[in-house]
Scaffold this motif. Structure first.
Motif, PDB file in Angstrom:
ATOM      1  N   GLU A 101       0.838  -1.200   0.000  1.00 18.29           N
ATOM      2  CA  GLU A 101       0.000   0.000   0.000  1.00 18.29           C
ATOM      3  C   GLU A 101       0.871   1.247   0.000  1.00 18.29           C
ATOM      4  O   GLU A 101       1.858   1.345   0.733  1.00 18.29           O
ATOM      5  N   LEU A 102       0.477   2.213  -0.811  1.00 21.48           N
ATOM      6  CA  LEU A 102       1.231   3.452  -0.944  1.00 21.48           C
ATOM      7  C   LEU A 102       0.494   4.596  -0.262  1.00 21.48           C
ATOM      8  O   LEU A 102      -0.722   4.743  -0.410  1.00 21.48           O
ATOM      9  N   THR A 103       1.228   5.420   0.471  1.00 17.96           N
ATOM     10  CA  THR A 103       0.669   6.637   1.048  1.00 17.96           C
ATOM     11  C   THR A 103       1.685   7.759   0.879  1.00 17.96           C
ATOM     12  O   THR A 103       2.897   7.529   0.852  1.00 17.96           O
ATOM     13  N   ALA A 104       1.191   8.971   0.746  1.00 15.45           N
ATOM     14  CA  ALA A 104       2.080  10.126   0.702  1.00 15.45           C
ATOM     15  C   ALA A 104       2.694  10.342   2.081  1.00 15.45           C
ATOM     16  O   ALA A 104       2.073  10.053   3.101  1.00 15.45           O
ATOM     17  N   THR A 105       3.914  10.829   2.114  1.00 19.13           N
ATOM     18  CA  THR A 105       4.540  11.118   3.400  1.00 19.13           C
ATOM     19  C   THR A 105       3.949  12.396   3.988  1.00 19.13           C
ATOM     20  O   THR A 105       3.412  13.253   3.270  1.00 19.13           O
ATOM     21  N   THR A 106       4.067  12.523   5.282  1.00 19.38           N
ATOM     22  CA  THR A 106       3.571  13.717   5.953  1.00 19.38           C
ATOM     23  C   THR A 106       4.295  14.964   5.447  1.00 19.38           C
ATOM     24  O   THR A 106       3.678  16.015   5.249  1.00 19.38           O
ATOM     25  N   GLU A 107       5.616  14.839   5.232  1.00 20.36           N
ATOM     26  CA  GLU A 107       6.397  15.993   4.774  1.00 20.36           C
ATOM     27  C   GLU A 107       5.932  16.451   3.402  1.00 20.36           C
ATOM     28  O   GLU A 107       5.749  17.650   3.154  1.00 20.36           O
ATOM     29  N   PHE A 108       5.736  15.505   2.489  1.00 20.27           N
ATOM     30  CA  PHE A 108       5.282  15.891   1.155  1.00 20.27           C
ATOM     31  C   PHE A 108       3.874  16.448   1.214  1.00 20.27           C
ATOM     32  O   PHE A 108       3.559  17.445   0.553  1.00 20.27           O
ATOM     33  N   GLU A 109       3.012  15.814   1.994  1.00 16.59           N
ATOM     34  CA  GLU A 109       1.620  16.242   2.029  1.00 16.59           C
ATOM     35  C   GLU A 109       1.491  17.655   2.588  1.00 16.59           C
ATOM     36  O   GLU A 109       0.614  18.413   2.183  1.00 16.59           O
TER      37      GLU A 109
END
Length: 229
Positions: free
Chosen positions: A30-38
């Motif tokens: 499963e893929l999720t965006a990182t907090t830093e990028f988001e």
């Protein structure tokens, strides 16, 4: 905006997104965006998702250094979306060495499909619209926290979460919800702010507090609910 160039390797671009801390890949794939990028992405989303048609065409023209007519053609033929433009610009600023426009456009289309990170703290059970009723029915007493991404009071309250939960009786279950993803939950309990803390007894809401709570405020919430901690 997705590229049609056969020389573009999506798997290689995904590996680059992971290496650059744009995307996290769980053990199950499963893929999720990182907090830093988001956090960076949110700034561009706020700026571009609500653009009118003319502003959107002009923005595409400016980003790709083309005239308005060609921008309109690209939007129509390639299905360019405001979300992809926001992701493209975020990647352009976030990556230390952004690739060329075709690769970056492909990466932007990939990022749009990736789920953002949940604001629910690690280790706290996350409820969704499909299962919150069962959770409340299962537990005689419970506290549910409403969190939101890009929410400074939420992040500050999470820093104090261990201290807050130390005030909670052992017979209480604890869960959290992503306030941006649980429309039915928000409507049922009239949630208008984050963070919000809800205390339930026998499936019924018995006390609530909006905004950041510290330990003393959390203790007050418990007192208001049942007259005891």
């Amino acid at each position: 905006m997705a590229a049609t160039d056969p020389d573009v390797d999506p798997d290689a671009l995904l590996d680059r997104l992971i290496a650059a801390d744009v995307v996290d890949e769980a053990d199950d794939g499963e893929l999720t965006a990182t907090t830093e990028f988001e956090s960076a992405h949110a700034v561009y989303r706020d700026s571009y998702l609500e653009l009118g048609d003319e502003e959107f065409r002009r923005s595409v023209a400016d980003v790709f250094d083309i005239d308005g007519a060609e921008a309109a053609d690209r939007i129509e033929e390639l299905g360019v979306t405001r979300a992809e433009l926001a992701a493209y610009l975020t990647l352009q600023s976030f990556l230390e060495e952004p690739p060329g426009a075709v690769e970056l456009a492909t990466m932007a289309a990939m990022v749009v499909e990736v789920a953002p990170p949940s604001p629910v703290p690690d280790g706290q059970r996350e409820l969704e619209d499909e299962d919150y009723e069962a959770f409340l029915a299962e537990h005689e007493r419970a506290v549910v926290f409403v969190w939101k991404r890009d929410c400074v009071p939420c992040e500050r309250m999470k820093d104090d979460l261990d201290e807050l939960l130390a005030e909670l009786p052992e017979d209480h279950a604890v869960a959290g919800v992503d306030g941006g993803a649980v429309g039915a939950f928000r409507r049922e309990f009239e949630i208008t702010a984050a963070p919000t803390t809800l205390r339930f007894a026998d499936g019924e809401l018995v006390a609530r507090a909006e905004g950041r709570l510290r330990a003393d405020g959390f203790a007050d919430l418990l007192e208001r609910a049942f007259g005891e901690n």
